[in-house]
Design a protein around this motif. Structure first.
Motif, PDB file in Angstrom:
ATOM      1  N   ALA A  26       0.831  -1.201   0.000  1.00 48.22           N
ATOM      2  CA  ALA A  26       0.000   0.000   0.000  1.00 48.22           C
ATOM      3  C   ALA A  26       0.866   1.252   0.000  1.00 48.22           C
ATOM      4  O   ALA A  26       1.853   1.340   0.741  1.00 48.22           O
ATOM      5  CB  ALA A  26      -0.931   0.012   1.217  1.00 48.22           C
ATOM      6  N   GLN A  27       0.501   2.208  -0.840  1.00 47.42           N
ATOM      7  CA  GLN A  27       1.214   3.493  -0.888  1.00 47.42           C
ATOM      8  C   GLN A  27       0.266   4.569  -1.380  1.00 47.42           C
ATOM      9  O   GLN A  27      -0.744   4.285  -2.021  1.00 47.42           O
ATOM     10  CB  GLN A  27       2.433   3.411  -1.800  1.00 47.42           C
ATOM     11  N   TRP A  28       0.595   5.824  -1.063  1.00 48.81           N
ATOM     12  CA  TRP A  28      -0.248   6.909  -1.524  1.00 48.81           C
ATOM     13  C   TRP A  28       0.025   7.181  -3.002  1.00 48.81           C
ATOM     14  O   TRP A  28       1.029   6.764  -3.565  1.00 48.81           O
ATOM     15  CB  TRP A  28      -0.031   8.171  -0.698  1.00 48.81           C
ATOM     16  N   THR A  29      -0.887   7.891  -3.629  1.00 46.11           N
ATOM     17  CA  THR A  29      -0.823   8.120  -5.065  1.00 46.11           C
ATOM     18  C   THR A  29       0.255   9.143  -5.411  1.00 46.11           C
ATOM     19  O   THR A  29       0.237  10.271  -4.934  1.00 46.11           O
ATOM     20  CB  THR A  29      -2.174   8.613  -5.600  1.00 46.11           C
ATOM     21  N   ASN A  30       1.199   8.718  -6.212  1.00 44.90           N
ATOM     22  CA  ASN A  30       2.216   9.552  -6.834  1.00 44.90           C
ATOM     23  C   ASN A  30       2.501   8.864  -8.158  1.00 44.90           C
ATOM     24  O   ASN A  30       2.881   7.689  -8.172  1.00 44.90           O
ATOM     25  CB  ASN A  30       3.474   9.629  -5.971  1.00 44.90           C
ATOM     26  N   ALA A  31       2.271   9.555  -9.268  1.00 40.82           N
ATOM     27  CA  ALA A  31       2.256   8.903 -10.576  1.00 40.82           C
ATOM     28  C   ALA A  31       3.496   8.066 -10.840  1.00 40.82           C
ATOM     29  O   ALA A  31       3.401   6.884 -11.204  1.00 40.82           O
ATOM     30  CB  ALA A  31       2.083   9.952 -11.671  1.00 40.82           C
ATOM     31  N   GLY A  32       4.687   8.652 -10.649  1.00 41.57           N
ATOM     32  CA  GLY A  32       5.911   7.916 -10.929  1.00 41.57           C
ATOM     33  C   GLY A  32       6.118   6.747  -9.995  1.00 41.57           C
ATOM     34  O   GLY A  32       6.534   5.658 -10.417  1.00 41.57           O
ATOM     35  N   ALA A  33       5.813   6.942  -8.715  1.00 43.32           N
ATOM     36  CA  ALA A  33       6.001   5.882  -7.730  1.00 43.32           C
ATOM     37  C   ALA A  33       5.037   4.726  -7.971  1.00 43.32           C
ATOM     38  O   ALA A  33       5.407   3.555  -7.855  1.00 43.32           O
ATOM     39  CB  ALA A  33       5.819   6.440  -6.320  1.00 43.32           C
ATOM     40  N   ILE A  34       3.810   5.050  -8.319  1.00 44.25           N
ATOM     41  CA  ILE A  34       2.822   4.004  -8.589  1.00 44.25           C
ATOM     42  C   ILE A  34       3.224   3.207  -9.832  1.00 44.25           C
ATOM     43  O   ILE A  34       3.126   1.971  -9.854  1.00 44.25           O
ATOM     44  CB  ILE A  34       1.418   4.610  -8.774  1.00 44.25           C
ATOM     45  N   GLU A  35       3.700   3.912 -10.858  1.00 44.47           N
ATOM     46  CA  GLU A  35       4.144   3.215 -12.070  1.00 44.47           C
ATOM     47  C   GLU A  35       5.267   2.237 -11.748  1.00 44.47           C
ATOM     48  O   GLU A  35       5.259   1.089 -12.198  1.00 44.47           O
ATOM     49  CB  GLU A  35       4.606   4.225 -13.118  1.00 44.47           C
ATOM     50  N   PHE A  36       6.236   2.691 -10.941  1.00 43.46           N
ATOM     51  CA  PHE A  36       7.340   1.808 -10.579  1.00 43.46           C
ATOM     52  C   PHE A  36       6.835   0.602  -9.792  1.00 43.46           C
ATOM     53  O   PHE A  36       7.239  -0.534 -10.049  1.00 43.46           O
ATOM     54  CB  PHE A  36       8.386   2.547  -9.740  1.00 43.46           C
ATOM     55  N   THR A  37       5.974   0.827  -8.830  1.00 43.15           N
ATOM     56  CA  THR A  37       5.496  -0.260  -7.983  1.00 43.15           C
ATOM     57  C   THR A  37       4.752  -1.310  -8.796  1.00 43.15           C
ATOM     58  O   THR A  37       4.897  -2.516  -8.561  1.00 43.15           O
ATOM     59  CB  THR A  37       4.606   0.287  -6.852  1.00 43.15           C
TER      60      THR A  37
END
Length: 445
Positions: A37-48
């Motif tokens: 689980a993580q908060w929404t951040n476009a680049g971070a979500i793409e990496f995950t």
């Protein structure tokens, strides 16, 4: 990733050395779901998402479920708390508590947030996990350490205090280089103003002007101190405030305020109505004005998407006239933690090990624009990171505010930038006096 670094060989994903408490699914076994689980951040979500796919391929029978929501209106806090209460999350993103989250027991202030989870034994100590060798131990301890343990992986940090984006071509047209001293920055702003430009753009609606104050404050208070001493400097200041030997009306804060006022005279007059979500895009497309944008280092990709042709640069506001004293103050940000109640701890450790592999972590940096927490992984490949990459060797952890009890007025922890002129109606003297009185009352002086 916001709101306000410093690798060993790649780690083979085996159970050896991993914390017990879960089981790895074998081919043919019942499906296992690992929840991240993580908060929404476009680049971070793409990496995950990319990492989760890679992890599933390497672990047949395992499905990685990603839970995410934005930080606005308490949505992330609600989601993360519900996952913790349900004991259903294995790897959870949190903001690093830093040492300010653990006030001495003598103050009577109880830890909150991640610090409270750590002191209550609800997070797993990761200090001896093999993948932690990839990270700078001192930085991790400063971000998420407590009593010898390290209760997370601080994976992202950003320059926020005094962070400034600039338009390289616009500066070059007027023969201006990256300012290295406070006076050089003021001179650059004066040159642009004389040419009919508005030098600085920022979102006053969410208080981004506070970054100017904090940038100057960090550099003045850390002048003459080694980068590794930043945690001590924060603790010394907190102790002095709590004991009443320092206060917000002291000369150093008047000096910070005077410098803040000199910078703020060059800010967009309508900044108070500018929203942070739109500010980077508005700034990026107006190529012949606003040479400087006050905004955290996390927004590089957002700016580039708004104007891919913009020749973009980044530096940190030099708060003093001693170039050597003007260093990067970084703010620890996204930190991966493993709850003590995680259903699949072994898998959680293996997921973090895969995340921590140098090639994977390098991709994380490229997509998030984060400063590196792995000493051997510095080159992000982002053109606007050139200045930061050259100035991280002597960077330090951003100073934290003095301790304040729960329920203390906002003013107690420092000047209220929404009310401070020219964004707000109040003078520096009024703001500092109000903050000093609020702190004295909250501390029982």
């Amino acid at each position: 990733m916001r709101t306000f670094l410093p690798v060993a060989a790649a780690i083979t994903l085996t159970l050896a050395g991993c914390t017990t408490g879960g089981s790895t699914a074998a081919p043919g076994a019942a499906a296992t779901t690992l929840t991240v689980a993580q908060w929404t951040n476009a680049g971070a979500i793409e990496f995950t998402k990319q990492l989760n796919a890679k992890f599933e391929k390497a672990h047949p029978g395992v499905t990685v479920k990603l839970q995410s929501t934005g930080t606005a209106n308490g949505a992330w806090a609600q989601l993360s708390n519900s996952l913790l209460q349900a004991k259903s999350v294995d790897v959870l993103a949190r903001f690093a508590p830093t040492q300010a989250g653990f006030p001495p027991e003598s103050t009577g202030i109880q830890p909150s947030g991640v610090a409270a989870l750590i002191t209550a034994g609800q997070l797993t100590d990761l200090k001896n996990q093999p993948f932690m060798k990839n990270y700078d131990a001192a930085t991790q301890a400063a971000a998420v350490g407590h009593k010898g343990g390290v209760y997370g992986v601080m994976a992202a940090s950003y320059a926020a205090a005094g962070a400034i984006w600039y338009k390289k071509d616009l500066l070059a047209r007027y023969g201006i280089g990256v300012p290295a001293t406070f006076q050089e920055f003021l001179d650059a702003c004066a040159t642009f103003e004389k040419a009919g430009k508005t030098p600085i753009f920022l979102s006053g609606k969410v208080g981004m002007q506070g970054g100017i104050w904090q940038g100057i404050e960090n550099q003045l208070l850390m002048k003459g101190r080694e980068p590794a001493e930043s945690v001590d400097v924060s603790a010394e200041r907190a102790k002095a405030f709590w004991e009443g030997t320092q206060k917000w009306t002291d000369p150093v804060y008047k000096e910070i305020g005077a410098r803040y006022a000199k910078v703020m005279q060059y800010v967009e007059p309508a900044a108070s109505g500018v929203d942070q979500q739109t500010a980077p895009g508005v700034w990026a497309v107006k190529t012949d004005d606003y040479p400087f944008l006050v905004d955290g280092s996390w927004d590089g990709l957002t700016i580039q998407q708004a104007n891919p042709k913009l020749n973009l640069g980044f530096f940190v506001l030099p708060g003093t006239d001693d170039a050597a004293a003007n260093r990067v103050a970084f703010k620890p940000d996204l930190t991966w933690v493993v709850p003590a109640s995680a259903p699949h701890k072994d898998l959680a450790m293996q997921w973090l090990a895969m995340f921590s592999e140098p090639d994977n972590y390098r991709q994380w940096l490229r997509l998030t624009g984060s400063l590196s927490a792995q000493p051997r992984v510095q080159n992000t490949g982002l053109p606007w990171m050139d200045w930061l990459d050259a100035h991280t060797a002597d960077s330090f952890t951003q100073l934290t505010p003095p301790w304040t009890p729960p329920g203390a007025p906002l003013d107690a922890s420092g000047p209220d930038f929404y009310k401070l002129a020219p964004i707000g109606p109040d003078s520096l003297e009024t703001i500092l006096s109000r903050s000093a009185a609020a702190y004295a009352k909250s501390a029982g002086h």
